[in-house]
Design a protein around this motif. Sequence first.
Motif, PDB file in Angstrom:
ATOM      1  N   ARG A  11      27.978  55.776  31.457  1.00 11.22           N
ATOM      2  CA  ARG A  11      26.739  55.071  31.138  1.00 11.22           C
ATOM      3  C   ARG A  11      25.900  54.921  32.401  1.00 11.22           C
ATOM      4  N   SER A  12      24.606  54.893  32.256  1.00 15.17           N
ATOM      5  CA  SER A  12      23.723  54.760  33.412  1.00 15.17           C
ATOM      6  C   SER A  12      23.862  53.359  34.014  1.00 15.17           C
ATOM      7  N   VAL A  19      30.667  34.712  34.959  1.00 18.54           N
ATOM      8  CA  VAL A  19      30.352  35.273  36.278  1.00 18.54           C
ATOM      9  C   VAL A  19      31.289  36.429  36.602  1.00 18.54           C
ATOM     10  N   MET A  20      32.565  36.276  36.296  1.00 21.56           N
ATOM     11  CA  MET A  20      33.518  37.354  36.576  1.00 21.56           C
ATOM     12  C   MET A  20      33.166  38.620  35.794  1.00 21.56           C
ATOM     13  N   LEU A  21      32.816  38.477  34.536  1.00 24.32           N
ATOM     14  CA  LEU A  21      32.484  39.639  33.719  1.00 24.32           C
ATOM     15  C   LEU A  21      31.117  40.218  34.073  1.00 24.32           C
ATOM     16  N   ALA A  22      30.186  39.373  34.512  1.00 27.27           N
ATOM     17  CA  ALA A  22      28.865  39.876  34.895  1.00 27.27           C
ATOM     18  C   ALA A  22      28.942  40.697  36.179  1.00 27.27           C
ATOM     19  N   ASN A  23      29.860  40.367  37.059  1.00 29.95           N
ATOM     20  CA  ASN A  23      30.003  41.100  38.318  1.00 29.95           C
ATOM     21  C   ASN A  23      30.946  42.287  38.194  1.00 29.95           C
ATOM     22  N   LEU A  74      24.047  47.408  33.658  1.00 30.30           N
ATOM     23  CA  LEU A  74      23.494  46.129  34.084  1.00 30.30           C
ATOM     24  C   LEU A  74      22.970  45.340  32.897  1.00 30.30           C
ATOM     25  N   ARG A  75      22.267  46.015  32.002  1.00 23.74           N
ATOM     26  CA  ARG A  75      21.713  45.348  30.825  1.00 23.74           C
ATOM     27  C   ARG A  75      22.816  44.767  29.945  1.00 23.74           C
ATOM     28  N   SER A  76      23.888  45.514  29.736  1.00 29.90           N
ATOM     29  CA  SER A  76      24.973  45.000  28.891  1.00 29.90           C
ATOM     30  C   SER A  76      25.667  43.816  29.553  1.00 29.90           C
ATOM     31  N   ARG A  77      25.804  43.835  30.879  1.00 30.55           N
ATOM     32  CA  ARG A  77      26.400  42.689  31.569  1.00 30.55           C
ATOM     33  C   ARG A  77      25.498  41.467  31.492  1.00 30.55           C
TER      34      ARG A  77
END
Length: 117
Positions: free
Chosen positions: A16-17, A73-77, A22-25
């Motif tokens: 994935r690009s 936060v853990m999943l976003a990073n 980033l958008r999915s996170r």
Amino acid sequence: MKRQAHQPTLITDAARSQDEQLRSRQVRYIVMMSIRAACLIVGAILVSVNAPLLWLWLPLCAVGMILIPWLAVMLANDGPPKEKHRLSRTHRQGAAPMALPSQPTGRAPGRTIDPEP
């Protein structure tokens, strides 16, 4: 002459690009923080109406308010998993150490300059 079997690249195998990742996170982070806000609102409503089994529901809401931000936060990073060939370069077995010899080979020893006369 024998033709080599060429395996076509499947679109499902493509990574994935970066923008899509980033958008999915970001979406996942917003959803998780919305759940946290809902836990806060539900906890406040339960306390104000003096709901039955308050001793059970209030700690569940508190756990949601404490754990969900940490997980968000853990999943976003979190990024995609590393590729196998990138990991194999760092752990080469049998590779020579990357240190310089103490003295160059085939040369005379270097001069030492003393700062004191």
